[in-house]
Design a protein around this motif. Structure first.
Motif, short mmCIF file in Angstrom:
data_model
loop_
_atom_site.label_atom_id
_atom_site.label_comp_id
_atom_site.label_asym_id
_atom_site.label_seq_id
_atom_site.Cartn_x
_atom_site.Cartn_y
_atom_site.Cartn_z
N ALA A 144 -35.22 -3.56 0.92
CA ALA A 144 -36.15 -2.49 1.28
C ALA A 144 -36.33 -1.53 0.10
O ALA A 144 -35.41 -1.32 -0.68
CB ALA A 144 -35.61 -1.72 2.49
N PRO A 145 -37.50 -0.92 -0.01
CA PRO A 145 -37.72 0.06 -1.08
C PRO A 145 -36.76 1.25 -1.03
O PRO A 145 -36.42 1.81 -2.06
CB PRO A 145 -39.16 0.52 -0.86
CG PRO A 145 -39.81 -0.62 -0.15
CD PRO A 145 -38.73 -1.22 0.72
N LEU A 146 -36.31 1.62 0.17
CA LEU A 146 -35.33 2.70 0.30
C LEU A 146 -34.25 2.26 1.27
O LEU A 146 -34.54 1.77 2.37
CB LEU A 146 -35.99 3.99 0.83
CG LEU A 146 -35.01 5.15 1.09
CD1 LEU A 146 -34.38 5.63 -0.20
CD2 LEU A 146 -35.71 6.29 1.79
N ARG A 147 -33.02 2.41 0.83
CA ARG A 147 -31.87 2.09 1.68
C ARG A 147 -30.93 3.29 1.68
O ARG A 147 -30.55 3.78 0.61
CB ARG A 147 -31.12 0.87 1.13
CG ARG A 147 -31.95 -0.40 1.15
CD ARG A 147 -31.26 -1.56 0.45
NE ARG A 147 -30.01 -1.87 1.11
CZ ARG A 147 -28.82 -1.84 0.52
NH1 ARG A 147 -28.69 -1.50 -0.74
NH2 ARG A 147 -27.73 -2.15 1.19
N VAL A 148 -30.57 3.74 2.86
CA VAL A 148 -29.56 4.77 3.01
C VAL A 148 -28.35 4.07 3.64
O VAL A 148 -28.46 3.50 4.73
CB VAL A 148 -30.04 5.93 3.91
CG1 VAL A 148 -28.93 6.96 4.10
CG2 VAL A 148 -31.30 6.56 3.35
N VAL A 149 -27.23 4.07 2.92
CA VAL A 149 -26.03 3.39 3.39
C VAL A 149 -24.93 4.43 3.58
O VAL A 149 -24.59 5.16 2.64
CB VAL A 149 -25.56 2.30 2.40
CG1 VAL A 149 -24.32 1.59 2.93
CG2 VAL A 149 -26.69 1.31 2.13
N LEU A 150 -24.40 4.50 4.79
CA LEU A 150 -23.34 5.45 5.13
C LEU A 150 -22.18 4.67 5.71
O LEU A 150 -22.39 3.68 6.42
CB LEU A 150 -23.85 6.47 6.14
CG LEU A 150 -25.09 7.27 5.72
CD1 LEU A 150 -25.65 8.04 6.89
CD2 LEU A 150 -24.76 8.20 4.58
N ALA A 151 -20.97 5.11 5.44
CA ALA A 151 -19.80 4.42 5.97
C ALA A 151 -18.75 5.44 6.37
O ALA A 151 -18.62 6.50 5.76
CB ALA A 151 -19.23 3.45 4.94
N SER A 152 -18.02 5.09 7.41
CA SER A 152 -16.93 5.93 7.89
C SER A 152 -15.96 5.04 8.66
O SER A 152 -16.33 3.99 9.17
CB SER A 152 -17.47 7.05 8.79
OG SER A 152 -16.47 8.00 9.06
N ARG A 153 -14.73 5.50 8.77
CA ARG A 153 -13.69 4.73 9.46
C ARG A 153 -13.47 5.30 10.85
O ARG A 153 -13.52 6.50 11.06
CB ARG A 153 -12.38 4.78 8.67
CG ARG A 153 -11.35 3.82 9.22
CD ARG A 153 -10.05 3.87 8.43
NE ARG A 153 -9.13 2.85 8.88
CZ ARG A 153 -8.49 2.86 10.05
NH1 ARG A 153 -8.65 3.85 10.89
NH2 ARG A 153 -7.66 1.88 10.38
N THR A 154 -13.22 4.40 11.78
CA THR A 154 -12.86 4.77 13.14
C THR A 154 -11.56 4.05 13.50
O THR A 154 -11.26 2.99 12.95
CB THR A 154 -13.99 4.41 14.14
OG1 THR A 154 -13.57 4.73 15.45
CG2 THR A 154 -14.37 2.96 14.09
N ALA A 155 -10.79 4.65 14.39
CA ALA A 155 -9.52 4.04 14.82
C ALA A 155 -9.75 2.89 15.79
O ALA A 155 -8.86 2.09 16.03
CB ALA A 155 -8.62 5.10 15.46
N ALA A 156 -10.95 2.80 16.34
CA ALA A 156 -11.26 1.76 17.33
C ALA A 156 -11.39 0.40 16.65
O ALA A 156 -11.83 0.29 15.50
CB ALA A 156 -12.55 2.10 18.06
N ALA A 157 -11.04 -0.64 17.38
CA ALA A 157 -11.17 -2.01 16.89
C ALA A 157 -12.65 -2.40 16.85
O ALA A 157 -13.47 -1.86 17.60
CB ALA A 157 -10.41 -2.96 17.82
N PRO A 158 -13.01 -3.36 15.98
CA PRO A 158 -14.41 -3.78 15.89
C PRO A 158 -15.04 -4.17 17.23
O PRO A 158 -16.21 -3.84 17.48
CB PRO A 158 -14.37 -4.97 14.93
CG PRO A 158 -13.17 -4.72 14.08
CD PRO A 158 -12.17 -4.07 15.00
N GLU A 159 -14.29 -4.84 18.10
CA GLU A 159 -14.87 -5.25 19.39
C GLU A 159 -15.22 -4.05 20.27
O GLU A 159 -16.21 -4.08 21.00
CB GLU A 159 -13.98 -6.25 20.13
CG GLU A 159 -12.57 -5.81 20.35
CD GLU A 159 -11.61 -6.17 19.21
OE1 GLU A 159 -10.40 -5.99 19.42
OE2 GLU A 159 -12.06 -6.63 18.14
N GLU A 160 -14.43 -2.97 20.18
CA GLU A 160 -14.73 -1.77 20.95
C GLU A 160 -16.00 -1.09 20.43
O GLU A 160 -16.85 -0.65 21.20
CB GLU A 160 -13.58 -0.76 20.87
CG GLU A 160 -12.32 -1.17 21.57
CD GLU A 160 -11.25 -0.12 21.37
OE1 GLU A 160 -11.07 0.69 22.30
OE2 GLU A 160 -10.63 -0.10 20.29
#
Length: 164
Positions: free
Chosen positions: A16-32
């Motif tokens: 895409a011409p513009l991408r906004v990528v944000l990341a953060s950690r959560t204590a929850a498991a991926p399935e939750e």
């Protein structure tokens, strides 16, 4: 006014011409986290403050969502990927926001110890002026994302503890 956006595929996340990528950690498991994103669509209003309405819809035989945000922004979306514990992505097909030509959002869920790193990518095609506005709005988007994940993390922890 209703604006129909150009349909794009999952590859739009990368080109895409513009991408906004944000990341953060959560204590929850991926399935939750996946269940909260993909299976409890109405629940978005309980953890993502900017979302005032979210509901699953069927559109032309495809799974979709109707989403309303604070300030009156509305989206009709098509779910492009729902890979349990891994990825949830949707394309915006119709909006009331002028100037957007194409838009896709992807939530990647990356295992991290007993928790999950959630990476949210907003991929956008729009004229230069709209891209500039989105770029200037990154700090607000980052704050909204982090606040949403903190709220989601607390909500999922309460659910694990047997309280709702």
């Amino acid at each position: 006014m209703v604006y129909r956006l150009r349909p794009v595929g999952l590859d739009f996340v990368a080109n895409a011409p513009l991408r906004v990528v944000l990341a953060s950690r959560t204590a929850a498991a991926p399935e939750e986290v996946f269940r909260a994103l993909a299976l409890d669509v109405p629940g978005w209003t309980r953890w993502f403050r900017a979302v005032t309405l979210a509901r699953p819809v069927q559109r032309a035989g495809a799974e979709g969502r109707e989403v309303h945000l604070l300030g009156g922004v509305r989206f009709m979306e098509t779910v492009m990927a729902a890979e349990p514990s891994h990825r949830y992505a949707y394309r915006i097909d119709v909006t009331n926001v002028p100037g957007v030509r194409a838009m896709l959002e992807e939530w990647q869920l990356l295992p991290s110890g007993t928790g999950t790193v959630v990476r949210w990518t907003v991929a956008l095609d729009a004229p230069a002026a709209v891209r500039l506005l989105v770029a200037l709005g990154r700090p607000g988007l980052r704050h909204a994302f982090r606040d949403a994940l903190l709220t989601l993390d607390r909500r999922l922890a309460a659910m694990r503890g047997g309280t709702r």
